[in-house]
Design a protein around this motif. Structure first.
Motif, PDB file in Angstrom:
ATOM      1  N   SER A 136       0.850  -1.188   0.000  1.00 32.82           N
ATOM      2  CA  SER A 136       0.000   0.000   0.000  1.00 32.82           C
ATOM      3  C   SER A 136       0.884   1.235   0.000  1.00 32.82           C
ATOM      4  N   GLY A 137       0.229   2.381  -0.153  1.00 32.11           N
ATOM      5  CA  GLY A 137       0.952   3.642  -0.098  1.00 32.11           C
ATOM      6  C   GLY A 137       1.461   3.941   1.297  1.00 32.11           C
ATOM      7  N   THR A 138       0.597   3.760   2.271  1.00 29.81           N
ATOM      8  CA  THR A 138       0.999   4.104   3.628  1.00 29.81           C
ATOM      9  C   THR A 138       2.223   3.298   4.067  1.00 29.81           C
ATOM     10  N   PHE A 169      -0.923  14.738   2.653  1.00 33.95           N
ATOM     11  CA  PHE A 169      -1.528  13.453   2.996  1.00 33.95           C
ATOM     12  C   PHE A 169      -0.552  12.345   2.622  1.00 33.95           C
ATOM     13  N   HIS A 170      -0.212  11.515   3.601  1.00 32.76           N
ATOM     14  CA  HIS A 170       0.726  10.430   3.315  1.00 32.76           C
ATOM     15  C   HIS A 170       0.216   9.063   3.754  1.00 32.76           C
ATOM     16  N   GLY A 171      -1.002   8.999   4.306  1.00 34.10           N
ATOM     17  CA  GLY A 171      -1.542   7.688   4.651  1.00 34.10           C
ATOM     18  C   GLY A 171      -2.040   7.626   6.074  1.00 34.10           C
ATOM     19  N   GLU A 188       4.606  15.755  -1.137  1.00 33.89           N
ATOM     20  CA  GLU A 188       4.009  15.260  -2.376  1.00 33.89           C
ATOM     21  C   GLU A 188       4.403  16.244  -3.482  1.00 33.89           C
ATOM     22  N   GLU A 243      -4.806  14.765  -1.773  1.00 27.93           N
ATOM     23  CA  GLU A 243      -5.958  14.841  -0.859  1.00 27.93           C
ATOM     24  C   GLU A 243      -6.158  16.252  -0.312  1.00 27.93           C
ATOM     25  N   ASP A 245       6.706  12.004  -2.349  1.00 32.31           N
ATOM     26  CA  ASP A 245       5.576  11.077  -2.357  1.00 32.31           C
ATOM     27  C   ASP A 245       4.877  11.199  -3.708  1.00 32.31           C
ATOM     28  N   ILE A 253       2.761   8.806  -4.777  1.00 30.08           N
ATOM     29  CA  ILE A 253       1.751   7.759  -4.714  1.00 30.08           C
ATOM     30  C   ILE A 253       0.548   8.106  -5.598  1.00 30.08           C
ATOM     31  N   GLN A 254       0.143   9.356  -5.572  1.00 29.63           N
ATOM     32  CA  GLN A 254      -1.011   9.753  -6.395  1.00 29.63           C
ATOM     33  C   GLN A 254      -0.594  10.401  -7.723  1.00 29.63           C
ATOM     34  N   LYS A 296      -0.869   3.370  -5.586  1.00 26.20           N
ATOM     35  CA  LYS A 296      -2.026   3.613  -6.460  1.00 26.20           C
ATOM     36  C   LYS A 296      -1.863   2.988  -7.855  1.00 26.20           C
TER      37      LYS A 296
END
Ligand SMILES: *Cc1c(COP(=O)(O)O)cnc(C)c1O
Length: 397
Positions: free
Chosen positions: A104-106, A138-140, A190, A195, A223, A225-226, A252
């Motif tokens: 997962s991202g977190t 937002f990082h998880g 990020e 988010e 980050d 992730i998104q 993601k």
């Protein structure tokens, strides 16, 4: 099972941590999803920026089916073929050196934080290092990732979190500078805040942060992730900024639906941080997950997905800008590539989303007043036109 039964069963037995929209998704084809009543939705949410290739991509689906027939899981106590190739592809796409796969991202954030702490620990044999993170980030949801998430509302019930985290303002270099001291081991941000409301980093800011990191031997953790995996119009959003992270996190769209994440290290960090015994995962990088990653990178290359995003995003931006200029309740557009946000004012964004869903368009929110568009990366001009028409209907109803 009928729609209402599925909703009732879910609400009875699944812990209520999400307020879900009252539709039950059943299957997908291309950039469309269908619910259990047969209603069609144009998908501009992609399962929160995950399903980059659209639904039912033949190559992707076949690769997963073949891997299921071969072996799904082995643990990390042994080698398997898809692991090395998936890591090689991620390293090649990022120009970085070593990969650790998570689920997962977190978890990718957790690993990135541990790698940074271990690097600093080996360097100065101290264990009181600090990390600078950004407000509205937002990082998880795990405790480490939550510790660097700049949102008091998410954090408060779970205090105390990990210590030594300082917050600065995104796109404000002076505020980052003000938080640096001799204990700072990493700065995490990020490249495009997701988010928090779709805020791309400004070029001067990110270059400035990189320069500060170089000056003080601080590790830069980006980050992605998104915003990564082609969404920004580059494979990774930082590739547009003339900066390179020391550690990057992905998730993601990396697996396009199979739960997988990764933290990726440059050589300096890889050779001076985590060693056997420091970190692990039972599932992370298992054969099924790696088969997905391999298929994703192969399809990205063959179908020129990133080029497609770069080519079509000016059109998406133009159509969204037109829309913003037409409606008083839309304030402005922000974003890069296929990661766009529209700031809604004097009207609830949740209500706009409900109307959009009623009109057969899936969109989501970010922050508390931003309509977020993160479609599959394979959308066409016609899909964009259709999205605009559906949004107009939603805004007018
Ligand atoms: C979604 C997200 C995460 C968390 O990923 P999960 O897979 O939900 O744990 C972390 N950082 C960013 C930027 C994200 O968008």
């Amino acid at each position: 099972m009928k729609t209402n039964e599925a909703i009732a069963m879910t609400e009875q037995y699944v812990l209520h941590t999400y307020n879900r929209y009252p539709i039950v998704l059943d299957h997908g084809k291309g950039v469309r999803l269908y619910d259990t009543d047969g209603k069609e939705y144009l998908d501009f949410a992609a399962g929160i920026a995950v399903y980059a290739l659209g639904y039912g991509n033949e190559t992707y689906d076949q690769a997963l089916k073949a891997q299921i027939d071969q072996v799904i899981h082995t643990s990390n106590l042994f080698y398997h073929v898809p692991l090395g190739t998936a890591a090689q592809k991620l390293a090649a796409a990022s120009g970085m050196d070593k990969v650790f796969f998570t689920n997962s991202g977190t978890e990718a954030i957790e690993g990135a934080i541990k790698a940074a702490k271990k690097y600093a620990y080996l360097r100065d044999h101290a264990s009181d290092h600090e990390i600078i993170a950004m407000n509205h980030s937002f990082h998880g949801r795990s405790l480490g990732a939550l510790s660097v998430t700049g949102n008091a509302h998410y954090q408060e019930p779970f205090l105390p979190l990990i210590g030594g985290i300082r917050f600065a303002d995104f796109n404000d270099l002076e505020s980052v500078k003000a938080q640096i001291n001799e204990k700072t081991c990493a700065i995490i941000l990020e490249t495009i805040q997701g988010e928090g409301g779709i805020y791309p980093a400004e070029k001067e800011f990110l270059k400035g942060v990189r320069a500060l990191c170089d000056e003080h031997d601080i590790l830069l953790i980006l980050d992605e992730i998104q915003c990564g995996m082609g969404r920004s119009g580059k494979m990774f959003a930082w590739q547009e900024y003339e900066v390179k992270p020391d550690i990057m996190t992905c998730a993601k769209a990396l697996g396009c639906g199979i739960p997988v994440g990764a933290f990726v290290l440059n050589k300096k960090v890889a050779e001076n941080s985590l060693v056997p015994g420091d970190h692990g995962t039972t599932y992370g990088g298992n054969p099924l997950a790696c088969a997905a990653i391999n298929a994703v990178f192969d399809i990205f290359e063959k179908d020129k997905i990133v080029e497609h995003v770069a080519e079509l995003s000016p059109y998406l931006e133009q159509r969204l800008d037109e829309l913003v200029s037409m409606y008083d309740c839309l304030e402005k557009r922000r974003g890069r590539g296929f990661m766009q946000g529209i700031v809604v004012k004097d009207r609830s964004v949740g209500e706009v989303i409900q109307k959009a869903i009623a009109n057969g368009l899936l969109v989501i929110s970010a922050g508390n007043n931003v309509l977020r568009l993160v479609p599959p990366l394979v959308i066409t001009k016609d899909d964009i036109d259709e999205m605009i028409e559906k949004l107009k209907k939603a805004l007018e109803s």
